[in-house]
Design an enzyme around this catalytic site. Structure first.
Site, PDB file in Angstrom:
ATOM      1  N   HIS B  83      -9.403  12.112  -4.195  1.00  0.00           N
ATOM      2  CA  HIS B  83     -10.235  11.073  -3.563  1.00  0.00           C
ATOM      3  C   HIS B  83     -11.698  11.475  -3.641  1.00  0.00           C
ATOM      4  CE1 HIS B  83     -11.923   8.376  -0.500  1.00  0.00           C
ATOM      5  NE2 HIS B  83     -12.378   9.449   0.127  1.00  0.00           N
ATOM      6  N   ASP B 112     -34.606  -1.905 -24.616  1.00  0.00           N
ATOM      7  CA  ASP B 112     -33.284  -1.298 -24.404  1.00  0.00           C
ATOM      8  C   ASP B 112     -33.530   0.119 -23.911  1.00  0.00           C
ATOM      9  OD1 ASP B 112     -30.552  -0.297 -24.704  1.00  0.00           O
ATOM     10  OD2 ASP B 112     -30.226  -2.063 -25.956  1.00  0.00           O
ATOM     11  N   TRP B 148     -12.362  18.929  -3.190  1.00  0.00           N
ATOM     12  CA  TRP B 148     -13.255  18.609  -4.311  1.00  0.00           C
ATOM     13  C   TRP B 148     -14.236  19.746  -4.557  1.00  0.00           C
ATOM     14  CZ3 TRP B 148     -18.541  17.635  -5.156  1.00  0.00           C
ATOM     15  CH2 TRP B 148     -19.355  17.715  -4.037  1.00  0.00           C
ATOM     16  N   SER B 176     -21.170  13.593 -19.633  1.00  0.00           N
ATOM     17  CA  SER B 176     -21.537  12.183 -19.522  1.00  0.00           C
ATOM     18  C   SER B 176     -22.786  12.014 -18.656  1.00  0.00           C
ATOM     19  CB  SER B 176     -20.363  11.403 -18.936  1.00  0.00           C
ATOM     20  OG  SER B 176     -20.779  10.136 -18.518  1.00  0.00           O
ATOM     21  N   SER B 177     -22.794  12.682 -17.503  1.00  0.00           N
ATOM     22  CA  SER B 177     -23.950  12.557 -16.601  1.00  0.00           C
ATOM     23  C   SER B 177     -25.212  13.085 -17.251  1.00  0.00           C
ATOM     24  CB  SER B 177     -23.729  13.354 -15.320  1.00  0.00           C
ATOM     25  OG  SER B 177     -22.659  12.839 -14.618  1.00  0.00           O
ATOM     26  N   HIS B 260     -25.653  20.874  -3.427  1.00  0.00           N
ATOM     27  CA  HIS B 260     -26.603  20.204  -2.557  1.00  0.00           C
ATOM     28  C   HIS B 260     -27.514  19.238  -3.298  1.00  0.00           C
ATOM     29  CE1 HIS B 260     -27.577  19.129   1.388  1.00  0.00           C
ATOM     30  NE2 HIS B 260     -28.777  18.909   0.920  1.00  0.00           N
ATOM     31  N   GLU B 262     -26.678  17.717  -5.769  1.00  0.00           N
ATOM     32  CA  GLU B 262     -25.750  16.633  -6.080  1.00  0.00           C
ATOM     33  C   GLU B 262     -25.750  15.558  -4.989  1.00  0.00           C
ATOM     34  OE1 GLU B 262     -23.870  15.661  -8.557  1.00  0.00           O
ATOM     35  OE2 GLU B 262     -22.570  14.245  -7.535  1.00  0.00           O
ATOM     36  N   TYR B 264     -28.159  14.661  -3.187  1.00  0.00           N
ATOM     37  CA  TYR B 264     -29.372  13.842  -3.332  1.00  0.00           C
ATOM     38  C   TYR B 264     -29.305  12.990  -4.582  1.00  0.00           C
ATOM     39  CZ  TYR B 264     -30.868  16.292   0.688  1.00  0.00           C
ATOM     40  OH  TYR B 264     -30.908  16.772   1.955  1.00  0.00           O
ATOM     41  N   SER B 275     -35.753   0.123  -1.392  1.00  0.00           N
ATOM     42  CA  SER B 275     -37.192  -0.131  -1.494  1.00  0.00           C
ATOM     43  C   SER B 275     -37.492  -1.359  -2.331  1.00  0.00           C
ATOM     44  CB  SER B 275     -37.908   1.076  -2.109  1.00  0.00           C
ATOM     45  OG  SER B 275     -37.643   2.227  -1.354  1.00  0.00           O
ATOM     46  N   HIS B 309     -26.721  26.137   3.649  1.00  0.00           N
ATOM     47  CA  HIS B 309     -26.348  25.556   4.939  1.00  0.00           C
ATOM     48  C   HIS B 309     -24.901  25.056   4.935  1.00  0.00           C
ATOM     49  CE1 HIS B 309     -28.122  21.422   3.603  1.00  0.00           C
ATOM     50  NE2 HIS B 309     -26.854  21.485   3.290  1.00  0.00           N
ATOM     51  N   HIS B 310     -24.284  25.038   3.746  1.00  0.00           N
ATOM     52  CA  HIS B 310     -22.852  24.725   3.698  1.00  0.00           C
ATOM     53  C   HIS B 310     -22.009  25.952   4.001  1.00  0.00           C
ATOM     54  CE1 HIS B 310     -23.470  20.762   1.761  1.00  0.00           C
ATOM     55  NE2 HIS B 310     -24.532  21.341   1.254  1.00  0.00           N
ATOM     56  N   THR B 335     -37.627  12.345   4.484  1.00  0.00           N
ATOM     57  CA  THR B 335     -36.669  11.256   4.714  1.00  0.00           C
ATOM     58  C   THR B 335     -37.192  10.345   5.817  1.00  0.00           C
ATOM     59  OG1 THR B 335     -34.977  12.882   4.182  1.00  0.00           O
ATOM     60  CG2 THR B 335     -34.215  10.760   4.972  1.00  0.00           C
ATOM     61  N   LYS B 338     -39.651   7.899   4.574  1.00  0.00           N
ATOM     62  CA  LYS B 338     -39.038   6.747   3.923  1.00  0.00           C
ATOM     63  C   LYS B 338     -38.569   5.714   4.946  1.00  0.00           C
ATOM     64  CE  LYS B 338     -37.576   8.722  -0.352  1.00  0.00           C
ATOM     65  NZ  LYS B 338     -38.131   7.594  -1.114  1.00  0.00           N
ATOM     66  N   ARG B 457     -10.690  19.369   9.332  1.00  0.00           N
ATOM     67  CA  ARG B 457     -10.528  18.442   8.212  1.00  0.00           C
ATOM     68  C   ARG B 457      -9.468  18.989   7.251  1.00  0.00           C
ATOM     69  NH1 ARG B 457     -15.763  19.777   4.391  1.00  0.00           N
ATOM     70  NH2 ARG B 457     -14.830  18.218   3.056  1.00  0.00           N
TER      71      ARG B 457
END
Lengths: 192, 532
Positions: B83, B112, B148, B176-177, B260, B262, B264, B275, B309-310, B335, B338, B457
């Site tokens: 998932h 293009d 994951w 791909s990314s 991390h 990732e 963002y 925006s 921080h993880h 943030t 924004k 979890r």
């Protein structure tokens, strides 16, 4: 069209630079491995001790302080040996050299090889723990159904910060029979 | 390929036959058109969203009551793992790449993407990546079940034999990314219409530009991490194996150095979408354009300084914990800029509440809630309590579902008239919004309390005192899942017909994409527009 034509080589240049960046970042991922080791060695981060023989203590002993050094052991999953320290705890003066024996018993019918991995808590104390002799420096062979006494000689650096009054040295024992080094195997067969 | 290549050259020579395109499946297989590829990406991500959502339904069904009812724990772990992987790499990221493909060339007045053939490749390898990943679920021993985040030694010593498939599928997703990101960067740097200076670019283009650099920087690190897992598991290396001189904690450092930035990558394009939408329905220009650009860049830079921080509970020195805590809290500043700018844009605006605006408003409020729970998690001492509980699950679903996914839905409603030439069904869309808004909060808000009360979890069973909360959460989950089928129907209905859309269906909307007719012609801006 002419505009696009002039742009094409430009595209190639940017793509080349970006691809170089990608390759560099891939390499950086692997470079993190040695960088992490160096970082841990310098800072003691993660409680790693220096995995090599320290110079024997210069003999300057700080009698004014006593630090408790505790020993704990655990076996990695599937490691069948009995393994533990002779003493659970010793009190030492910084600079004083001590020997603590660790006992191992291979209760399987097979000759085996083990490797002990040390870790120190708090991590900061790892920098001040100097081992002049340790079974953890090498893989340890042990015949089937036999015992061994594995010595560990250490002293604490007299510069150890005042606030560290207790430190814990932990050993995790791993089964390395499948990945034993050549000289350990030679050692084991000559003992037979 | 050669016929498609010739076809494209024909287009270049012959402006009369703009909309002539190959027919049948080859149109989609060989297409190098940014709009086709954008549609492929968007449909693919929608399918993956439903597949990953179905897995979430399995998870919520099992957690509906304590005890083990429907699936065994190993399968449950595979569900949570896949998932997560599907939603991150299959739903959110391809959806953003699809939006980038569709919108960036039109927003900067380019005909293009800069590298159309690579664009085709970067999409068409994706289905294979996910076929491999999903296929591994049917192998003996099951698919990936280590979360994951694939922490070693779960993914090395204790993983199933299909781990190699997981590794290769992540490699393909990464390639791909990276190709997508290279394309975005080259397009933005080289294909802007004359007069479209960097500081005139719409914010969606800016946020994607910065996101693309993040992708280039961290996807290779992820590739390195999975490669190390592969060699540790199959080739006897010891990167993460303490017995061989490695260190499992190092895995977490390498993973989160990727992980991390990732997160963002999955939210910066959202900021760009919001925006665009808020000014359109407020009928006012965006407040503080330049500060938005700088804030996005600041977030991107800071994202490289907060990974640990993880890992507060791995036993770091106090200094490191404080460093990562303060750096993390610092991210709240850009943030906050924004959020302030969006609110200031709405201030005294002539607001109307069409569906894109509703999703955008929900984004601002609910993403902020997710941001605040993130701030709570950033505080080291309390993180020791929150770590690996449902509080974390609540936090990242607020930022990813009501953040990233809501912004993607807002974008879909906002640009569907441009893509299809038809207006979507506003009544159904409003139903979709309100049902989603209510169910998503029933789904995720109680998770905060479950987490604070100590529910861990990634478990298929739980202590009895969590039964009520989990029942409510599961009901919310089923409702949210079903509601998304409504979204599918709305999109299909809009593709098939409906009230014809004007070139600019939203009167406050700004940007070059609204200067071309709806639906957007197959080729746009072959002659660059003039930018005032």
């Amino acid at each position: 069209m002419t505009e696009q034509n002039t742009q094409r080589p430009d595209n190639g240049r940017i793509v080349k630079r970006l691809l170089v960046t990608v390759v560099c970042m891939f390499a950086f991922g692997f470079a993190l491995v040695p960088l992490y080791d160096v970082f841990c060695d310098i800072t003691g981060f993660n409680g790693r001790t220096k995995n090599e023989q320290a110079v024997v203590s210069a003999g300057e002993i700080d009698k004014s302080r006593v630090v408790r050094v505790q020993f704990i052991t655990r076996n990695n999953k599937g490691m069948p040996w009995d393994f533990g320290p002779e003493l659970k705890e010793v009190k030492v003066h910084p600079g004083e050299t001590r020997v603590v024996n660790f006992l191992a018993h291979n209760r399987t019918p097979n000759n085996m090889v083990a490797q002990a991995i040390p870790s120190v808590a708090p991590g900061e104390a790892a920098l001040y723990l100097n081992k002049t002799e340790c079974f953890c420096f090498n893989q340890q062979p042990l015949q089937a159904n036999s015992d061994t006494v594995m010595p560990m000689q250490f002293y604490l650096d007299p510069d150890i910060p005042e606030h560290i009054t207790t430190l814990t040295l932990s050993y995790t024992l791993y089964d390395m029979t499948a990945n034993a080094t050549a000289d350990v195997l030679a050692q084991m067969s000559s003992a037979e | 390929m050669s016929t498609a290549g010739e076809a494209i050259q024909d287009h270049d020579h012959d402006h009369e036959h703009h909309d002539h395109k190959a027919t049948g499946v080859t149109r989609w297989l060989f297409t190098t058109n940014h709009k086709d590829i954008g549609s492929l990406y968007l449909w693919f991500s929608f399918i993956m969203f439903l597949v990953g959502g179905a897995m979430a339904m399995v998870i919520r069904a099992e957690l509906f009551q304590p005890g083990l009812q429907l699936v065994d724990p190993h399968f449950f772990n595979q569900m949570t793992t896949v998932h997560g992987l599907i939603m991150v790499f299959g739903a959110v990221m391809p959806a953003f790449t699809g939006l980038a493909n569709w919108m960036i060339p039109m927003m900067i007045g380019a005909p293009d993407m800069a590298l159309p053939r690579m664009n085709n490749w970067s999409f068409w390898i994706l289905p294979f990546a996910f076929a491999i990943l999903l296929g591994s679920l049917f192998m003996e021993g099951g698919g990936p079940a280590f979360g994951w985040t694939f922490y070693a030694p779960l993914s090395t010593t204790y993983s199933s034999d299909s781990t190699a498939l997981f590794v290769f599928s992540v490699h393909i997703m990464g390639i791909s990314s990276i190709m997508g990101a290279i394309n975005v960067i080259v397009t933005i740097m080289n294909m802007r219409a004359p007069g479209m200076s960097y500081m005139k670019m719409p914010l969606f283009v800016w946020t994607w530009f910065i996101t693309a650099f993040l992708l280039i920087a961290v996807m290779p690190v992820l590739a390195g991490a999975v490669t190390m897992v592969l060699t540790d598991k199959y080739f006897g290396t010891s990167f993460f194996d303490a017995a061989g001189g490695g260190d499992p904690v190092m895995f977490q450092h390498i993973f989160w150095f990727f992980g991390h930035p990732e997160v963002y990558i999955m939210i910066l394009p959202s900021f760009g979408i919001i925006s665009a939408i808020i000014p359109a329905f407020t009928r006012k220009p965006l407040f503080g354009y330049a500060s938005m650009v700088y804030a996005t860049a600041a977030i991107a830079v800071l994202s490289f300084l907060v990974w640990a921080h993880h890992m507060f509970t791995t036993g770091m020195p106090v200094f490191a914990e404080l460093f990562f805590m303060y750096c993390t809290m610092l991210i709240a500043v850009p943030t906050g800029v924004k959020i302030f700018n969006w609110v200031a844009t709405m201030w005294r605006g002539s607001m109307t509440f069409e569906t894109p605006m509703l999703f955008a408003l929900a984004f601002v409020i609910l993403f902020t809630i997710g941001g605040f729970s993130g701030l709570m998690l950033a505080i080291t001492p309390v993180d020791f309590q929150y770590h690996d509980t449902y509080f974390v699950v609540a936090h990242f679903h607020y930022v990813l579902v009501t953040g990233a996914i809501f912004s993607i839905m807002a974008a879909a409603y906002y640009w569907l008239p441009k893509w299809t030439g038809n207006m979507y069904d506003e009544t159904l869309a409003k139903w979709h919004f309100w049902l989603s808004l209510i169910s998503v909060n029933v789904l995720f808000f109680p998770m905060h309390f479950a987490g604070l009360a100590g529910m861990p979890r990634r478990i298929p069973d739980y202590a009895l005192q969590f039964a009520d909360i989990n029942q409510i959460v599961s009901i919310g989950g089923f409702a949210f899942g079903l509601t998304q089928l409504m979204f599918l129907w709305i999109v299909i209905k809009c593709c098939r017909g409906g009230e014809k859309a004007l070139a600019k269906p939203w009167d406050g909307a700004e940007g070059l994409e609204w200067t071309v007719p709806s639906p957007a012609p197959y080729h746009t801006f072959e002659t660059p527009p003039e930018i005032k």
